[in-house]
Design a protein around this motif. Structure first.
Motif, short mmCIF file in Angstrom:
data_model
loop_
_atom_site.label_atom_id
_atom_site.label_comp_id
_atom_site.label_asym_id
_atom_site.label_seq_id
_atom_site.Cartn_x
_atom_site.Cartn_y
_atom_site.Cartn_z
N ALA A 77 0.83 -1.27 -0.02
CA ALA A 77 -0.06 0.03 -0.04
C ALA A 77 0.90 1.15 0.04
CB ALA A 77 -0.84 -0.09 1.26
N GLY A 78 2.17 1.05 0.62
CA GLY A 78 2.91 2.31 0.63
C GLY A 78 3.97 2.20 -0.45
N THR A 79 4.02 1.31 -1.48
CA THR A 79 4.88 1.04 -2.61
C THR A 79 4.41 1.90 -3.94
OG1 THR A 79 5.81 -0.86 -1.55
CG2 THR A 79 6.33 -0.39 -4.07
N ASP A 80 5.46 2.80 -4.42
CA ASP A 80 4.98 3.05 -5.77
C ASP A 80 5.42 2.52 -7.03
OD1 ASP A 80 4.20 5.63 -4.75
OD2 ASP A 80 6.02 6.37 -4.27
N VAL A 81 6.51 1.71 -6.68
CA VAL A 81 7.24 0.94 -7.57
C VAL A 81 7.67 -0.49 -7.01
CG1 VAL A 81 9.08 0.51 -9.64
CG2 VAL A 81 7.94 2.83 -8.95
N LEU A 82 7.38 -1.63 -7.63
CA LEU A 82 8.04 -2.91 -7.33
C LEU A 82 8.73 -3.32 -8.52
CD1 LEU A 82 8.06 -5.40 -5.46
CD2 LEU A 82 6.06 -6.20 -6.49
N LEU A 83 9.92 -3.75 -8.10
CA LEU A 83 10.89 -4.41 -9.39
C LEU A 83 10.74 -5.89 -8.86
CD1 LEU A 83 12.45 -1.42 -8.60
CD2 LEU A 83 13.62 -2.30 -10.50
N TRP A 84 10.63 -6.60 -9.82
CA TRP A 84 10.64 -8.16 -9.57
C TRP A 84 11.67 -9.30 -10.62
CZ3 TRP A 84 6.41 -10.34 -6.74
CH2 TRP A 84 6.35 -11.61 -7.02
N TRP A 85 12.60 -9.61 -9.81
CA TRP A 85 13.59 -10.63 -10.33
C TRP A 85 13.21 -11.91 -9.92
CZ3 TRP A 85 16.97 -14.22 -10.06
CH2 TRP A 85 18.05 -14.67 -11.22
#
Length: 260
Positions: A77-85
């Motif tokens: 809820a407080g994340t603007d961007v999630l990077l996923w590896w």
């Protein structure tokens, strides 16, 4: 073409960023060089690079082994961007966590999917295709060509980006027609690959970028770091109100909306 792509070029925004990595290669020390290439893990290297572009931003990491994979409702809820590896543990990712991430992307959270994350549960669900491709890992040179220089993700990026050693990804890449095709890669064996593409789902922006195998120090490459920083800046929508994360309900409104 040579451009200034050092981290001295910073962004005004201060997005809250989470870099997610399954962390399995690091835990197993496979390959044996991964600890030397990425002493803080792939996620740590990416987070450190982004910190140079977004001074003062909240940039943190999470892994598969963390409780709820480090992706709780409150954190997302407080994340603007999630990077996923991800690479070898896609099946170990909780379906409940995938559902949670999916809702947040539709609600407006930015998502940047990296390398073998094309097979992640979250990307295949968002795109609705297999995301299958051809591959060969002979440590070939990769050239990443910019084909849409007007896009913000391509700003300040050399064309081509020269990556001395990398796993080959080749077409056909089973994805829907992307909103933007920004980068195309070519390899020594003659293959080409749509290596940088964008999509929109709900209110969320998505960018997939293929360079970055665990056997090579690709995330230390300044050009790759610049692409990731540009991508974070583009997919982030910190000023926009995050939409409802539940699916919109079916309504039967009264016909009283028009002016009389």
């Amino acid at each position: 073409m040579t451009t200034d792509t050092t981290a001295s070029t910073t962004f005004d925004g201060k997005p809250t960023v989470v870099v997610w990595n399954e962390g399995v290669h690091e835990a197993r020390n496979e390959p044996a060089t991964i600890g030397r290439m990425y002493p803080g893990g792939i996620h740590g290297a990416i987070a450190d690079a982004l910190a140079g572009y977004f001074p003062g931003s909240d940039i943190s990491t999470a892994t598969l082994a963390d409780p709820e994979h480090g992706l709780t409702e409150e954190r997302l809820a407080g994340t603007d961007v999630l990077l996923w590896w991800g690479h070898i543990a896609h099946g170990e990712v909780s379906d409940a966590v995938v559902e949670r991430v999916h809702r947040h992307v539709l609600g407006g959270m930015g998502l940047v999917v990296l390398h073998s994350g094309h097979f992640s549960k979250i990307l295949t669900r968002l795109l609705g295709t297999t995301c299958s491709l051809k591959w060969r890992n002979d440590g070939e040179r990769e050239l990443v060509w910019t084909v849409k220089p007007s896009h913000p993700i391509a700003a300040g990026v050399e064309s081509p980006i020269v990556i001395p050693e990398q796993e080959m990804y080749g077409e056909l890449f089973d994805i829907p027609e992307p909103d933007d095709l920004i980068f195309i890669s070519s390899f020594e064996g003659g293959e080409v690959f749509r290596s940088g593409v964008t999509f929109s789902r709900g209110k969320g922006r998505i960018f997939y970028f293929s360079p970055g195998d665990q056997e090579y120090p690709v995330y230390h490459h300044p050009q790759v770091q610049r692409v990731l920083a540009n991508a974070v800046d583009w997919v982030a929508q910190p000023g926009a109100e995050r939409a409802r994360r539940e699916a919109p309900g079916v309504e039967n409104p009264a016909r009283d909306w028009f002016l009389t």
